[in-house]
Enzyme design. Structure first.
Site, PDB file in Angstrom:
ATOM      1  N   ASP A 140      14.505  48.063   1.256  1.00 38.25           N
ATOM      2  CA  ASP A 140      15.078  46.895   1.916  1.00 38.25           C
ATOM      3  C   ASP A 140      16.539  47.200   2.267  1.00 38.25           C
ATOM      4  O   ASP A 140      17.075  48.248   1.915  1.00 38.25           O
ATOM      5  CB  ASP A 140      14.957  45.667   1.009  1.00 38.25           C
ATOM      6  CG  ASP A 140      14.859  44.363   1.797  1.00 38.25           C
ATOM      7  OD1 ASP A 140      15.370  44.314   2.937  1.00 38.25           O
ATOM      8  OD2 ASP A 140      14.281  43.395   1.281  1.00 38.25           O
ATOM      9  N   GLU A 147      17.756  34.099   3.116  1.00 35.69           N
ATOM     10  CA  GLU A 147      18.001  34.640   1.782  1.00 35.69           C
ATOM     11  C   GLU A 147      19.471  34.561   1.418  1.00 35.69           C
ATOM     12  O   GLU A 147      20.355  34.689   2.258  1.00 35.69           O
ATOM     13  CB  GLU A 147      17.527  36.089   1.719  1.00 35.69           C
ATOM     14  CG  GLU A 147      18.199  36.991   2.753  1.00 35.69           C
ATOM     15  CD  GLU A 147      17.486  38.324   2.887  1.00 35.69           C
ATOM     16  OE1 GLU A 147      17.637  39.156   2.007  1.00 35.69           O
ATOM     17  OE2 GLU A 147      16.787  38.504   3.903  1.00 35.69           O
TER      18      GLU A 147
END
Length: 824
Positions: A321, A515
């Site tokens: 990620d 997020e």
């Protein structure tokens, strides 16, 4: 690809349980549990294997490491792809070709073509096509003009795998229209605590539903790799939805049996359907039953290799990620031999990809990374590119390439909206409303595409958008008007008399977030109206006037809204429905549609998570259902669910309580929600930066006297628990030492911090803690605090700031400085 059948022995002796010492993991074998072993969706192809072996044999180390590297389009030119043999590029949320937010499908294809052509112009013996990855979260969601579907939480409410399969196919077609062949979806998180800001990316808290959806979505995305197919990504492996208190990138505390039963089924579905890539998760995992702390997923060989690749039989490649390797102890954004050795194959290093390539080559040459691990990673990447048919195919060769209309699937999206809405209350059968009724529409979400789409919509957080960025679609207000109703609209319900209407439709809910920013942190609770008091105000304005109130609640998760439900005759959980707001109106007015959505999560009965929900998962009324929702008890307490001794000033979870402003003697500019803009006053500029996590900080560059100020709209009282042994705490990264005087102020009291920031000028992350008593001694009033943080310089200087907060109980911590900014 046939799954590997070799199982590493699971050692049962306590003497063989590994220890975590710093960043070094003495881990042996995959965790014990009934983990799924997934039958290969694609049989091993001898022709592909022979081709992989041939290509790999002709590659240099630099070419191999290049294939393992993925950079962001803001920092990677086509010629960089050629020179460094890059295997992949990506665009983060809010990143577009040439920085043009309104780039057309043709513009995207043109850039994809330039990257592809560059990959075909290397000096490699066999040219390997670059692959572009994109977060197409609920449609091709970075691209203006694309249809955006309900977010996953809404699709979970539909309980319809066939619908999800059709949406996956539509998303694949839309992404190929922009010349891109790899999608970072579906998210398979099984969320256990909806305080997590990514809850809306989860289909449900039901592992069985997530498994069926994971399979269906991958089938839709990948199909048979034709003109409408893209490579799918099962993410984020594993346990991202189970972190303690819903903290993004936090620690999941669960036994192996719990992890296998709750968080693994989605991967069984997705990998069984043939997902070719898996994205590793930011979270860490601690198994209290086995006494094992696996640490960060990106650095764990037992999880990446022993579990995922060997025990579960995954034959594709693992991608990291965004800068996630930096969170592995001992690693940085540009260097992480541990993650390579753990089994990560492709590395998302958006900015420092050149350094990553150089460092990884040096680590291989020094023996820190075996060449066999490099060869395995590259072989997996090549295998996926060959399986997906990317060799010899320019992005423009796709039948949908450059076609705006290929990004649109309005009828399907409208159907998805209808299926996703959940009717929680319908007293006296207020719904459906008569067509042609006189309707007053109120609420901030009624005429707002940004609010009804939420995060991951054109921009990463979904902020800094207007309705103009959504040219194809309808707001909920537009849908109500199109229904034939006689509509009057007032966002705040001012200047109108509700008694003159047949019904009031109030569209309220959360503002966009993604997020980090979306986390409901330990200093907050699930109480919606504590964060959005304007929604309570608008319902108070229209209730009790003799006119029924229908509330449409837009949110990325179930929230504590007993006060709003009590004020509503009908209450609809509409989630984040996407661009087709007309689908909401389809169910509000009399016609041929009925509510069929059922809750994918339990609906909270209290402001803090509890075992017993107000409405259980699976609850959902039909229009003819008997609705028996008595007056609900409203808890008026405002206590936090976690740490009440922390008062956020500027964090990813709270950027609104004390908005930041950049100012000098002649100008003042609010920073707002735009993460891409560079804002300026004559003596300073500010831009988004990263200290801890993606785009979490603001970097200020001074050229003369100016200040960065966090200021509330009205004075606030600092709670006693925060004042007790309290400190002002913040994270900073000083890029350039101050050349003049720097002062740090709170409540009008200022400290000279020039020497402190000069000492921190090493470009590294530092946490600063200064006693609140330093400021109160100079007259700061904590009973009426408007400015809890202000940093000023009178000359050239550059520093970034984030996680600014007032924290109680930290005065005696070793990290706390004295009033001069020195160690006591």
């Amino acid at each position: 690809m046939r799954p590997t059948r070799s199982f590493r022995p699971v050692l049962k002796s306590l003497s063989c349980v590994f220890l975590l010492i710093g960043a070094a993991h003495a881990q042996t074998g995959a965790p014990q549990a009934a983990w799924p072993n997934v039958a290969a969706a694609y049989p091993r192809d001898p022709a592909i294997e022979a081709r992989v072996k041939q290509i790999l044999a002709g590659m240099t180390l630099a070419q191999k490491v290049g294939q393992m590297t993925q950079g962001e389009i803001k920092t990677v030119t086509p010629d960089d792809v050629r020179r460094y043999y890059l295997g992949s590029v990506l665009n983060g949320g809010g990143s577009w070709p040439g920085g043009n937010k309104h780039a057309s499908a043709a513009d995207w294809v043109a850039l994809a073509g330039r990257y592809y052509d560059a990959s075909m112009a290397t000096d490699m013996a066999v040219k390997v096509p670059v692959i572009w990855g994109i977060d197409a979260i609920h449609g091709n969601s970075n691209v203006v003009g694309a249809t955006l579907f309900p977010h996953n939480v809404g699709l979970g409410a539909a309980h319809d795998p066939a619908l999800v399969r059709a949406i996956g196919a539509a998303v694949g077609k839309a992404v190929r229209a922009t010349g891109i062949a790899w999608v970072f979806a579906p998210t398979l998180a099984v969320v256990q605590d909806v305080r997590w800001g990514r809850s809306y990316e989860s289909f449900s808290s039901d592992p069985a539903l997530v498994r069926s959806y994971g399979s269906a979505y991958v089938q839709g995305l990948q199909g048979r790799f034709g003109d409408s197919s893209v490579i799918a990504t099962a993410k984020h492996f594993i346990g991202d939805g189970g972190t303690d208190q819903g903290k993004d990138r936090g620690q999941t505390i669960a036994s192996a049996a719990q992890m296998a039963a709750i968080h693994a089924p989605g991967y069984a579905g997705a990998l069984g359907a043939g997902a070719l890539t898996v994205m590793a998760s930011f979270n860490s995992w601690k198994d209290p039953v086995a006494g094992i702390d696996y640490g960060k997923m990106h650095g764990s060989r037992p999880l990446m290799t022993d579990l995922l690749k060997e025990r579960m039989g995954f034959g594709g490649f693992i991608v990291s990620d965004w800068n996630a390797i930096a969170e592995v102890p001992g690693c940085r954004e540009d260097s992480c031999a541990q993650a390579v050795n753990a089994g990560v194959d492709m590395f998302m290093v958006p900015d420092k990809w050149k350094d990553f390539i150089r460092n990884t080559i040096a680590q291989v040459e020094a023996g820190a990374i075996p060449m066999s691990r490099i060869d395995d990673a590259v072989a997996r990447i090549l295998r996926v590119k060959l399986r997906a048919g990317l060799f010899g195919q320019r992005p423009s060769a796709n039948a949908n390439a450059g076609k705006q209309e290929a990004m649109q699937a309005r009828a399907l999206a409208r159907q998805a909206v209808r299926e996703s809405l959940v009717l929680l209350k319908n007293e006296r059968h207020v719904l459906p409303l008569k067509r042609g009724a006189r309707v007053l529409v109120v609420g901030k979400g009624a005429d707002s595409q940004p609010i009804q789409n939420g995060g991951w919509s054109i921009t990463w957080q979904g902020t800094d958008n207007t309705n103009a960025e959504f040219p194809v679609g309808d707001t909920i207000l537009a849908g109500v008007r199109a229904s034939g109703a006689q509509v009057t609209y007032s966002a705040d319900a001012s200047g109108v008399d509700p008694a003159k209407f047949d019904a009031v439709i109030a569209v309220v809910g959360e503002k966009p977030y993604a997020e980090g920013d979306g986390d409901i942190g330990p200093a907050m609770s699930l109480r919606h109206t504590s964060r959005y008091p304007e929604d309570l105000a608008v319902l108070k304005t229209v209730r009790g006037k003799g006119t029924p109130v229908v509330t449409v609640f837009l949110s990325g998760r179930p929230l504590y809204v007993n006060d709003l439900i009590n004020m509503s005759d009908a209450f609809v959980a509409a989630w984040l429905p996407g661009t087709e707001g007309g689908g909401v109106a389809d169910l509000l007015f009399r016609g041929r549609y009925d509510f069929r959505g059922r809750l994918p999560f339990g609906w909270p009965a209290q402001a803090c998570p509890s075992a017993k929900p107000l409405f259980a998962r699976g609850y959902g009324l039909r229009l003819r259902s008997v609705s028996d929702v008595p007056a609900l008890e409203v808890d008026s307490a405002t206590a936090a669910c976690g740490r009440a001794d922390v008062m956020p000033v500027f964090t990813q979870a709270d950027r609104a309580s004390f908005p930041l402003v950049l100012a000098d003697a002649s100008a003042s500019v609010p920073l707002g929600a735009d993460l891409n803009a560079v804002l300026r006053v004559p003596n300073a500029s500010v831009e988004t930066a990263q200290i801890n996590t993606q785009q979490d900080a603001k970097r200020v560059t001074w050229t003369g006297p100016a200040r960065l100020v966090a200021q509330a709209a009205a004075p606030r009282s600092v709670p006693a628990v925060v004042r007790a042994d309290g400190v002002l705490r913040f994270d900073t990264m000083v890029a350039q030492a101050p050349t003049g005087k720097v002062t740090l102020a709170l409540g009008g009291a200022a400290l000279d911090t020039t020497r402190l920031f000069a000492r921190l000028a090493d470009g590294k992350r530092h946490t600063v803690q200064l006693p609140l008593s330093c400021f109160t001694a100079q007259g700061a009033n904590l009973d009426r605090l408007e400015v809890p943080f202000s940093v000023a310089s009178d000359a050239t200087w550059s520093a970034a700031f984030t996680r600014i907060e007032l924290a109680g109980g930290a005065l005696r911590e070793p990290a706390t400085l004295n009033c001069n900014g020195d160690q006591p």
